[in-house]
Design a protein around this motif. Structure first.
Motif, PDB file in Angstrom:
ATOM      1  N   ILE A 195       0.820  -1.218   0.000  1.00 38.72           N
ATOM      2  CA  ILE A 195       0.000   0.000   0.000  1.00 38.72           C
ATOM      3  C   ILE A 195       0.848   1.260   0.000  1.00 38.72           C
ATOM      4  N   SER A 196       2.166   1.120   0.221  1.00 39.41           N
ATOM      5  CA  SER A 196       3.027   2.300   0.144  1.00 39.41           C
ATOM      6  C   SER A 196       3.139   2.822  -1.280  1.00 39.41           C
ATOM      7  N   ASN A 197       2.735   2.021  -2.257  1.00 40.11           N
ATOM      8  CA  ASN A 197       2.753   2.483  -3.650  1.00 40.11           C
ATOM      9  C   ASN A 197       1.630   3.479  -3.930  1.00 40.11           C
ATOM     10  N   TYR A 198       0.597   3.444  -3.083  1.00 39.70           N
ATOM     11  CA  TYR A 198      -0.493   4.418  -3.231  1.00 39.70           C
ATOM     12  C   TYR A 198       0.008   5.782  -2.770  1.00 39.70           C
ATOM     13  N   THR A 199      -0.248   6.799  -3.553  1.00 41.35           N
ATOM     14  CA  THR A 199       0.204   8.150  -3.219  1.00 41.35           C
ATOM     15  C   THR A 199      -0.981   9.006  -2.790  1.00 41.35           C
TER      16      THR A 199
END
Length: 493
Positions: A195-199
């Protein structure tokens, strides 16, 4: 270069009239394309945006509700320039996620007693810090390989708050609300590290639109697209591509369920990931490449539903922004959050997935309940009357207030909608989200110099094709612009 002399000659068919489809159509028309056709399966435009007026002259958002973030958000910029944003905090639906808990939210236990405000503040603040760590890619090595649910359990377990009954119960409530944010049945199926890829864009996360709702932004895009270029009630049955090698004049043919067919130089597919999951193997001829099929299979696409209850008079205090329901801790409650239990026992307690009932913008006598995952899908099969009776029972038993009968109801059923099959995308545990989003976005045929003039026959857009902005309307919009610019560049470079 295409066999067409320029964009004015190219035939482009866009499948779907949500933000991705309309953004692509608007950009192409402004870019000089004269032959653009949008095919929409529903009898209305908008896709997962559905602004309606079921109760009064004021709007209800059955689907997309907010503009998430401000800085760098093209929809926020558009709404601000066109004066389409609401003014003041009172005009927003609360949707009480842990990061937005306020003193105006009334938390009640299953036995009808209120939850101490101090406990709610402490737990929700701790929960938000833990989820922020995941989104900011600051997880410890031991947490990176865990599911989001397992990581949160472990990290929260180290807090003194976890040792108290109230603290643990509010923590379980936080996990249920996070399921709504992730569109999942359980946080134990979501990757903690991916979920760290979500900005998340800077600025308020829940930017509420004015009295025109999301439809007002759609109308801005629709002004650029000739009305005759949009055909509603035209579900697509098949997309035949790579026909040029068979001697056909146009490389793509789109066939609708009613038998109508349309030839095209390029097709932009903007249908939801849910529709692709159901139809990908039958919709395309020849079939999709394996990497794209794998992406469709591996990415998650969850269901988030709303239950709108309209009363003749409000029965809650004026300063109340919502009634939040905190269930007893125990094996049964854990099952609500894990949603991994076998059998059908969970169906008897489907309503425990309703996180609470929030006040509704511009509707002083309405409440909105939120439910997600497999429980939402199960609820969709029930009659409105049964759902309404269940909600009244919950409100009465938790609050002890005198709750009148419901005057009107509106219940979304996104999972059962054959033209959507869900709400938005999430990345399951064990899935490389970046690779999957990119594979889903890649055009057909695959890039190959030997194909020459047969490039960019089938393009893909929609929130599920954006690496950083999946789940969002601005993500969908930007992917539509992305594919339109891909075609514009194709003819100008």
């Amino acid at each position: 270069m295409s066999s067409c002399s320029g964009p004015e000659d190219a035939k482009v068919v866009i499948i779907g009239s949500g933000f991705a489809g309309l953004a692509a159509a608007s950009a192409l028309v402004k870019g000089g394309f004269k032959n653009v056709l949008v095919l929409e399966a529903k009898d209305r435009v908008g896709g997962r945006v559905n602004t309606t007026k079921p109760f009064t002259e004021n709007i209800i958002e059955v689907g997309a509700n907010w503009i998430h973030g401000q800085k760098g958000n093209p929809l926020f910029k558009m709404a601000k320039e066109k004066n389409l944003l609401s003014e003041g905090p009172s005009a927003s639906i609360n949707m009480c996620l842990p990061r937005s808990v306020s003193s105006r939210d009334y938390f009640f236990k299953e036995d009808g007693k209120p939850v101490p405000e101090k406990i709610v503040d402490q737990v929700s603040s701790r929960f938000s810090k833990l989820t922020d760590k995941a989104f900011d890619d600051k997880l410890s090595p031991k947490h990176k390989d865990l599911t989001l649910g397992a990581y949160l359990d472990d990290a929260f377990g180290a807090s003194p708050l976890a040792a108290t009954e109230d603290g643990q119960q509010v923590f379980e409530w936080c996990k249920r609300t996070e399921c709504t944010d992730e569109a999942c049945s359980s946080l134990y199926e979501v990757s903690a590290s991916q979920i760290s890829n979500y900005t998340a864009l800077e600025g308020g996360f829940f930017n509420t639109l004015g009295p025109g709702g999301y439809r007002a932004i759609l109308d801005v895009l629709l002004k650029d697209v000739p009305s005759e270029a949009i055909k509603c009630s035209a579900p697509v049955k098949s997309i035949r591509w790579d026909l040029a090698k068979e001697g056909q004049r146009y490389p793509v043919q789109v066939v609708c369920e009613n038998g109508q067919s349309f030839e095209a130089d390029h097709v932009i597919v903007t249908v939801s990931l849910g529709v692709l999951k159901e139809q990908a193997t039958s919709l395309f001829e020849p079939g999709l490449p394996q990497n794209k099929l794998n992406a469709i299979k591996n990415l998650g696409f969850g269901v988030v539903d709303k239950i709108f209850l309209y009363f003749e008079k409000s029965f809650w205090p004026d300063n109340c922004a919502g009634v939040q329901m905190v269930w007893k801790e125990g094996p049964e409650n854990k099952d609500v959050n894990k949603a991994l239990s076998e059998g059908d026992a969970w169906k008897k307690t489907w309503f425990k997935k309703i996180t609470g009932f929030d006040t509704v913008a511009r509707h002083p006598t309405a409440l909105c309940g939120w439910i997600t995952g497999r429980e939402a899908l199960y609820m969709e099969k029930l009659q409105d009357s049964e759902i309404g009776d269940t909600c009244l029972r919950l409100l009465r038993s938790f609050t002890g207030w005198s709750v009148p009968a419901v005057s009107k109801m509106l219940i979304s059923r996104w999972g059962s909608d054959s033209h959507v099959r869900g709400s938005y995308t999430f990345v399951p545990d064990g899935v490389d989200g970046v690779a999957a989003h990119k594979a889903l976005a890649s055009p057909l045929p695959p890039k190959d110099k030997s194909r020459g003039k047969r490039q960019l026959q089938v393009l893909f857009a929609g929130e599920a094709t954006h690496v950083n902005f999946y789940t969002t309307t601005h993500g969908a919009y930007l992917t539509g612009i992305r594919e339109a610019e891909r075609l514009i560049n194709y003819y100008t470079n």
